[in-house]
Design a protein around this motif. Structure first.
Motif, PDB file in Angstrom:
ATOM      1  N   PHE A 179     -17.033  47.204  20.908  1.00  0.00           N
ATOM      2  CA  PHE A 179     -16.621  46.398  20.138  1.00  0.00           C
ATOM      3  C   PHE A 179     -16.845  45.111  20.141  1.00  0.00           C
ATOM      4  O   PHE A 179     -16.541  44.153  19.355  1.00  0.00           O
ATOM      5  N   VAL A 180     -17.897  44.656  20.949  1.00  0.00           N
ATOM      6  CA  VAL A 180     -18.535  43.355  20.905  1.00  0.00           C
ATOM      7  C   VAL A 180     -18.939  42.709  19.626  1.00  0.00           C
ATOM      8  O   VAL A 180     -18.723  41.856  19.319  1.00  0.00           O
ATOM      9  N   PRO A 181     -19.560  43.801  19.025  1.00  0.00           N
ATOM     10  CA  PRO A 181     -20.168  43.122  17.739  1.00  0.00           C
ATOM     11  C   PRO A 181     -18.970  42.640  16.648  1.00  0.00           C
ATOM     12  O   PRO A 181     -19.232  41.832  16.302  1.00  0.00           O
ATOM     13  N   PHE A 182     -18.181  43.569  16.786  1.00  0.00           N
ATOM     14  CA  PHE A 182     -17.055  43.293  15.833  1.00  0.00           C
ATOM     15  C   PHE A 182     -16.357  41.977  16.323  1.00  0.00           C
ATOM     16  O   PHE A 182     -16.048  41.129  15.568  1.00  0.00           O
ATOM     17  N   ALA A 183     -16.075  42.010  17.472  1.00  0.00           N
ATOM     18  CA  ALA A 183     -15.306  40.865  18.166  1.00  0.00           C
ATOM     19  C   ALA A 183     -15.902  39.334  17.942  1.00  0.00           C
ATOM     20  O   ALA A 183     -15.563  38.563  17.667  1.00  0.00           O
ATOM     21  N   ALA A 184     -17.327  39.618  17.997  1.00  0.00           N
ATOM     22  CA  ALA A 184     -18.556  38.579  17.873  1.00  0.00           C
ATOM     23  C   ALA A 184     -18.344  37.904  16.441  1.00  0.00           C
ATOM     24  O   ALA A 184     -18.174  36.741  16.172  1.00  0.00           O
ATOM     25  N   VAL A 185     -18.207  39.034  15.739  1.00  0.00           N
ATOM     26  CA  VAL A 185     -18.348  38.752  14.135  1.00  0.00           C
ATOM     27  C   VAL A 185     -16.949  38.001  13.839  1.00  0.00           C
ATOM     28  O   VAL A 185     -16.849  37.039  13.085  1.00  0.00           O
ATOM     29  N   ALA A 186     -15.921  38.606  14.316  1.00  0.00           N
ATOM     30  CA  ALA A 186     -14.588  38.113  13.797  1.00  0.00           C
ATOM     31  C   ALA A 186     -14.557  36.647  14.434  1.00  0.00           C
ATOM     32  O   ALA A 186     -13.977  35.529  13.730  1.00  0.00           O
ATOM     33  N   ALA A 187     -14.620  36.349  15.726  1.00  0.00           N
ATOM     34  CA  ALA A 187     -14.811  34.845  16.209  1.00  0.00           C
ATOM     35  C   ALA A 187     -15.768  33.876  15.515  1.00  0.00           C
ATOM     36  O   ALA A 187     -15.469  32.888  15.546  1.00  0.00           O
ATOM     37  N   ALA A 188     -17.073  34.627  15.248  1.00  0.00           N
ATOM     38  CA  ALA A 188     -18.093  33.630  14.584  1.00  0.00           C
ATOM     39  C   ALA A 188     -17.527  33.365  13.202  1.00  0.00           C
ATOM     40  O   ALA A 188     -17.789  32.232  12.829  1.00  0.00           O
ATOM     41  N   ASN A 189     -16.837  34.135  12.613  1.00  0.00           N
ATOM     42  CA  ASN A 189     -16.521  33.738  11.349  1.00  0.00           C
ATOM     43  C   ASN A 189     -15.434  32.823  11.291  1.00  0.00           C
ATOM     44  O   ASN A 189     -15.524  31.868  10.503  1.00  0.00           O
ATOM     45  N   VAL A 231      -9.912  35.225   7.192  1.00  0.00           N
ATOM     46  CA  VAL A 231      -9.099  36.243   7.291  1.00  0.00           C
ATOM     47  C   VAL A 231      -9.670  37.374   6.518  1.00  0.00           C
ATOM     48  O   VAL A 231      -9.897  38.463   7.045  1.00  0.00           O
ATOM     49  N   SER A 232     -10.052  37.328   5.306  1.00  0.00           N
ATOM     50  CA  SER A 232     -10.630  38.249   4.493  1.00  0.00           C
ATOM     51  C   SER A 232     -11.939  38.721   4.766  1.00  0.00           C
ATOM     52  O   SER A 232     -12.342  40.112   5.029  1.00  0.00           O
ATOM     53  N   ARG A 233     -12.695  37.820   5.431  1.00  0.00           N
ATOM     54  CA  ARG A 233     -13.974  38.284   6.095  1.00  0.00           C
ATOM     55  C   ARG A 233     -13.915  39.017   7.259  1.00  0.00           C
ATOM     56  O   ARG A 233     -14.460  40.221   7.505  1.00  0.00           O
ATOM     57  N   ILE A 234     -13.061  38.921   8.003  1.00  0.00           N
ATOM     58  CA  ILE A 234     -12.697  39.487   9.268  1.00  0.00           C
ATOM     59  C   ILE A 234     -12.304  40.983   9.058  1.00  0.00           C
ATOM     60  O   ILE A 234     -12.802  41.993   9.326  1.00  0.00           O
ATOM     61  N   GLY A 235     -11.251  41.028   7.882  1.00  0.00           N
ATOM     62  CA  GLY A 235     -10.862  42.184   7.220  1.00  0.00           C
ATOM     63  C   GLY A 235     -11.991  42.970   6.854  1.00  0.00           C
ATOM     64  O   GLY A 235     -11.874  44.263   6.819  1.00  0.00           O
ATOM     65  N   MET A 236     -12.852  42.477   6.090  1.00  0.00           N
ATOM     66  CA  MET A 236     -13.906  43.337   5.172  1.00  0.00           C
ATOM     67  C   MET A 236     -14.915  43.868   6.537  1.00  0.00           C
ATOM     68  O   MET A 236     -15.554  45.047   6.223  1.00  0.00           O
ATOM     69  N   ALA A 237     -14.885  43.395   7.424  1.00  0.00           N
ATOM     70  CA  ALA A 237     -15.770  43.807   8.912  1.00  0.00           C
ATOM     71  C   ALA A 237     -15.074  44.995   9.408  1.00  0.00           C
ATOM     72  O   ALA A 237     -15.622  45.980  10.269  1.00  0.00           O
ATOM     73  N   VAL A 238     -13.585  45.214   9.459  1.00  0.00           N
ATOM     74  CA  VAL A 238     -13.137  46.285  10.197  1.00  0.00           C
ATOM     75  C   VAL A 238     -13.461  47.866   9.876  1.00  0.00           C
ATOM     76  O   VAL A 238     -13.757  48.424  10.472  1.00  0.00           O
ATOM     77  N   PRO A 239     -13.467  48.065   8.691  1.00  0.00           N
ATOM     78  CA  PRO A 239     -14.348  49.592   8.110  1.00  0.00           C
ATOM     79  C   PRO A 239     -15.550  49.782   8.902  1.00  0.00           C
ATOM     80  O   PRO A 239     -15.653  50.909   9.237  1.00  0.00           O
ATOM     81  N   ALA A 240     -16.520  48.871   8.636  1.00  0.00           N
ATOM     82  CA  ALA A 240     -17.772  49.267   9.164  1.00  0.00           C
ATOM     83  C   ALA A 240     -18.039  48.780  10.796  1.00  0.00           C
ATOM     84  O   ALA A 240     -18.996  49.406  11.037  1.00  0.00           O
TER      85      ALA A 240
END
Length: 291
Positions: A179-189, A231-240
Motif C-alpha cells: 500500500f506504499v504507492p497508494f499512501a504515497a500518492v494520497a499524501a503527495a496529492n 479528495v477526488s484525486r485520492i478517491g480516483m486512485a482507490v480502484p487502481a
C-alpha cells in the motif's frame, strides 16, 4: 438538420442528464476519451472556431447538433476554460487514462527498492504537477520562477513522503508495503496540488453568477475548490492502487500461484523421452513463472 440549427442549445453544460448515472458516465467517458489526444491541431482549431462562433450566435452552414456537441467536447478537452489557451498535451483529461495506467502499473510493480520508489514517485508527481498546472482554475498568470518553485516543492515533498512511508513498513507485514504507492500518492496529492495552485490560494479564483458573468476573485472559493480536488484525486486512485494489492496478496497465497513445478509425465512426449535418457531419476521439473 442544416443551417437551421437553433441557438438555444446550452453547450456550457454537459450534453447528458447529470442527475442519472448513465448521463454522468456518458459525460465522463467523452471527457476522458483517449482518442482526443491524437487529434490534429487543425481539428482542435476547427472545433474551437465552431464553439466560439456558436456562442456569438453564428452557426456554421450545414452544422448538425451532433457535430456541435462533438466540437464542444473536443474544445473542452484541449483548451483551458478560463484562459482559452491550448493545454499541455499530457495534462489534458484525455491523456489521463494512458498516462495513469502506465505510471500506476509501474509504481505497483517496482516498489521494493528505494531507487525504484524515488524514480517512479518523481515521474508520477512530475506528471501530477503538469496536470495540476494545466487544469488550474482562473486566468492569473504565473511566472517561471513561481512555477519552478512550486514544482520543486511539490515533487520533493511527494518523494520524501514516499520514502518515509517505505521506511516505516520494513518491519510490517508484506501486505502493508504493497500500500506504499497508494499512501504515497494520497499524501503527495495533499502536497502537490496546493503547491502547484498556490497562486490561486493567494489571489483567488474567478466567481460568477448563474449566467457565467464574472463577479470577482475569491481565495475562499479557491480553498474549497482545491480541497475538493485533493479528495477526488485520492478517491480516483482507490480502484487502481488500493484494491489490487489486496487481491494480489490473496492470490499469491493460493497453491496455484505458488506452484512452480510439474511432473515429468505432464510434459511433452519428446521432452519426457529426452529427460528419461539424460536424467532417468528425475520425476519433477521446476520453472520460473516470471513476473
Amino acid at each position: 438538420m442544416s443551417g437551421d440549427l437553433p441557438l438555444n442549445i446550452n453547450i456550457k453544460e454537459p450534453r447528458w442528464d447529470q442527475s442519472t448515472f448513465m448521463g454522468r458516465a456518458q459525460h465522463f467517458f467523452t471527457v476522458t476519451d483517449p482518442r482526443n489526444v491524437l487529434l490534429s491541431s487543425e481539428v482542435l482549431q476547427e472545433s474551437k472556431d465552431i464553439v466560439e462562433s456558436y456562442r456569438q450566435g453564428v452557426v456554421k452552414p450545414g452544422l448538425t447538433e451532433d457535430q456541435l456537441w462533438r466540437a464542444k467536447y473536443i474544445y473542452d478537452s484541449a483548451f483551458h476554460p478560463d484562459t482559452g489557451e491550448k493545454m499541455l498535451l499530457v495534462g489534458r483529461m484525455s491523456a489521463q487514462v494512458p498516462m495513469n495506467m502506465t505510471i500506476t502499473g509501474c509504481m505497483l510493480t517496482f516498489y521494493r527498492t528505494t531507487p525504484a520508489v524515488v524514480f517512479w514517485q518523481w515521474v508520477n508527481q512530475s506528471f501530477n504537477a503538469i496536470v495540476n498546472y494545466t487544469n488550474r482554475s482562473g486566468d492569473a498568470p504565473i511566472t517561471v520562477n513561481q512555477l519552478g518553485a512550486a514544482y520543486v516543492s511539490a515533487t520533493t515533498g511527494a518523494v520524501v513522503t514516499a520514502l518515509g512511508l517505505k521506511s516505516l513498513t520494513k518491519r510490517l507485514p508484506a501486505i502493508i508495503s504493497r500500500f506504499v504507492p497508494f499512501a504515497a500518492v494520497a499524501a503527495a496529492n495533499c502536497i502537490n496540488i496546493p503547491f502547484m495552485r498556490q497562486r490561486e490560494l493567494k489571489y483567488g479564483i474567478p466567481v460568477t453568477d448563474e449566467e457565467g458573468n464574472r463577479l470577482g476573485e475569491s481565495a475562499s472559493a479557491a480553498q474549497q475548490a482545491i480541497a475538493q480536488v485533493v479528495v477526488s484525486r485520492i478517491g480516483m486512485a482507490v480502484p487502481a492502487m488500493a484494491i489490487p494489492p489486496v487481491i494480489m496478496n490473496s492470490l499469491e497465497k493460493k497453491a496455484f500461484m505458488k506452484v512452480n513445478s510439474m511432473k515429468v509425465s505432464s510434459l511433452e512426449p519428446e521432452l519426457q523421452e529426452s529427460i528419461r535418457q539424460s536424467s532417468p531419476h528425475t520425476t519433477t521439473v521446476y520453472f520460473n513463472k516470471g513476473l
